[in-house]
Motif scaffolding. Structure first.
Motif, PDB file in Angstrom:
ATOM      1  N   VAL A 189       0.424  -1.202   0.069  1.00 21.77           N
ATOM      2  CA  VAL A 189       0.297   0.496  -0.344  1.00 21.77           C
ATOM      3  C   VAL A 189       0.659   1.377   0.127  1.00 21.77           C
ATOM      4  N   LEU A 190       2.243   1.450  -0.935  1.00 19.97           N
ATOM      5  CA  LEU A 190       2.971   2.834  -0.552  1.00 19.97           C
ATOM      6  C   LEU A 190       2.202   3.875  -1.457  1.00 19.97           C
ATOM      7  N   ALA A 191       1.605   3.012  -2.716  1.00 17.34           N
ATOM      8  CA  ALA A 191       0.566   4.058  -3.471  1.00 17.34           C
ATOM      9  C   ALA A 191      -0.367   3.949  -3.425  1.00 17.34           C
ATOM     10  N   GLY A 192      -1.172   3.263  -2.480  1.00 12.16           N
ATOM     11  CA  GLY A 192      -2.854   3.108  -2.334  1.00 12.16           C
ATOM     12  C   GLY A 192      -3.176   1.657  -2.674  1.00 12.16           C
ATOM     13  N   ASP A 193      -3.958   1.414  -3.229  1.00  9.14           N
ATOM     14  CA  ASP A 193      -4.262  -0.200  -3.762  1.00  9.14           C
ATOM     15  C   ASP A 193      -3.340  -0.089  -5.468  1.00  9.14           C
ATOM     16  N   TYR A 194      -2.681   1.018  -5.928  1.00  9.71           N
ATOM     17  CA  TYR A 194      -1.836   0.940  -7.131  1.00  9.71           C
ATOM     18  C   TYR A 194      -0.691   0.844  -6.309  1.00  9.71           C
ATOM     19  N   MET A 195       0.424  -0.896  -7.253  1.00 13.05           N
ATOM     20  CA  MET A 195       1.405  -0.943  -6.827  1.00 13.05           C
ATOM     21  C   MET A 195       2.514  -1.553  -8.596  1.00 13.05           C
TER      22      MET A 195
END
Length: 489
Positions: free
Chosen positions: A116-122
């Motif tokens: 989850v560094l950038a939310g649900d986007y990885m």
């Protein structure tokens, strides 16, 4: 210190904070409230929020306007990236925008940090050798402790060369800047600064001298720039002409193939010239060679290089564009307490104003503005005035520039006050300075997600400011260029 009323409990030392209120009367129970806001119509709601976030409002106003609309620092919204080409990504988040609600993101008993560094986007794991590096691991995953301890060990051992490498490369940087001012009347410093940072950080973290490889010495920083850019472009506002930014930067994920050659060169350099550190990872921390190198590159590229590249220009710009007289005060403190003596970690600890200045810059301009965490279980989250039910699996998001303007914690929070963190009351405020994925008074450990560089980053910034005022009487410019310098007398 006591825990603030309503804050989550945790075994992690980085979540221990003093009360937000010093009132002698016990706090009244907070009312249970339904989380305001909504995610809108399927597909359309996320698209409208995406356009507001990147185009019509920008990140700061996006959060501020919704906070004002809902009369709450906790609300539901969508954050990009999202449909149509980011399939399988859920943009639904619960925003937490005051210090009290935001602190839940650091309680590992209730929040999961997996991917989850950038939310649900990885970004694709191809960018990191088909491995999930430490920043994407939750503390419950066994590999997290191994890698986190390895990184902490790297920073501890690097202290022997950190200072000398930093000062040597700052000499080169400011010699270059002075030459450019002399020849052109001004000096744009971002790329020279990045080259300085790359050489210094590679020496300190990887244990390798970039000049041993001419290609890396000349272009290593640009390789990292490209590698980073392709991973984060879908999530950040650049500010180029719309709708081109939306169409070309925020609509799809970029393929690793575009930077495969750059990454291979960086990997080979670390494998060849950073062998001592790599072998220590294998023999002392139980990592494979591949795990060690890919994690070292991520620490070098994202945590260190990107973090300093984002923060130091802001620090420089705050100094060079000063109209309040703080530059004169900073110079006076450096001259009186250090003079022409050699800079070191101990000497800058006496620079109370310099430290407060750096902390205030971090408060208003955190290098990484967004923090995420997924609810590990059902729990109740507290803001200053309400309690909310959070369900397992829901994604929490904190926008730090807004959180750090919490008027319940910071007096006159919109204003830059260089002396804010001075004195006993100022030092207490460090409990709520969250730039490092935890409070400045916390400690990075294997059981939390606080940045391993939580201490070395401010120390390096103190050294950076002190270096400037040992070298110059005054310095003028902006956050992108320096127009004039007056050498120290």
């Amino acid at each position: 210190m006591d825990k603030a009323p309503g804050m989550p409990s945790s075994s992690s030392p980085s979540t221990t904070q003093p009360p937000l209120s010093t009132a002698s009367q016990p706090a009244m129970p907070l009312p249970l409230r339904t989380i305001p806001g909504s995610y809108g119509w399927p597909l359309l709601g996320p698209i409208f929020d995406r356009l507001d976030y990147f185009w019509f409002q920008g990140p700061a106003n996006f959060f501020k306007k919704r906070m004002e609309k809902h009369k709450s620092t906790v609300f539901r919204t969508n954050l990009p990236p999202t449909w149509p080409l980011f399939l399988g990504i859920n943009p639904n988040v619960i925003a937490v925008l005051d210090c009290k609600s935001f602190s839940h993101l650091f309680d590992m008993e209730i929040v999961d940090k997996k991917n989850v560094l950038a939310g649900d986007y990885m970004p694709s794991v191809k960018f990191t050798g088909n491995l999930r590096t430490c920043i994407y691991l939750d503390t419950s995953e066994p590999q997290h402790a191994k890698i986190k301890n390895f990184v902490i060990d790297i920073l501890k051992r690097s202290s022997t060369v950190w200072l000398t490498a930093l000062k040597a490369n700052l000499d080169i940087l400011f010699d270059t800047i002075e030459t450019s001012i002399s020849e052109k009347g001004s000096a744009r410093f971002l790329f020279p600064l990045q080259k300085c940072l790359f050489n210094f950080l590679t020496t300190a973290i990887v244990g390798a001298d970039p000049t041993t490889d001419p290609t890396i010495a000349d272009s290593g920083y640009a390789m990292l720039d490209r590698w980073l850019a392709l991973q984060i472009l879908p999530t950040i506002k650049i500010g180029i002409l719309q709708p081109f930014e939306e169409i070309f930067l925020h609509s799809f994920a970029y393929p690793f193939a575009l930077v495969r050659g750059d990454y291979s060169k960086l990997y080979n350099f670390v494998e060849k010239h950073g062998n001592e550190v790599v072998q220590r990872a294998v023999t002392e921390f139980g990592l494979t060679k591949e795990e060690a190198i890919h994690n070292m590159l991520f620490i070098l590229g994202f945590n260190a290089f990107f973090g300093f590249s984002a923060f130091l220009p802001t620090l420089i710009g705050t100094i060079t564009s000063d109209k309040t007289g703080i530059q004169k005060k900073l110079r006076k403190e450096v001259k009186e307490k250090i003079g022409s003596s050699s800079l070191n970690f101990e000497s800058v600890k006496d620079l109370e104003l310099v430290q407060s200045f750096v902390h205030e810059t971090l408060r208003l301009n955190p290098p990484v503005p967004l923090q995420y965490g997924r609810a590990r279980k059902d729990f109740q989250l507290s803001s200053h005035d309400s309690v909310y039910d959070i369900k397992k699996g829901e994604l929490l998001c904190g926008y730090q520039p807004q959180v750090m303007k919490d008027s319940k914690v910071f007096e006159d929070p919109e204003s830059f006050k260089a002396e804010r963190f001075m004195g006993e009351k100022g030092r207490e405020l460090l409990n709520y300075l969250y730039w490092s994925n935890g409070p400045q008074t916390g400690s990075p450990t294997e059981s939390n997600k606080q940045c391993p560089g939580k201490d070395i980053v401010p120390l390096t910034s103190f050294l950076f400011v002190a270096y400037i005022f040992q070298r110059y009487e005054s310095i003028s410019g902006s956050s992108s260029s320096i127009t004039a310098v007056e050498k120290a007398k």
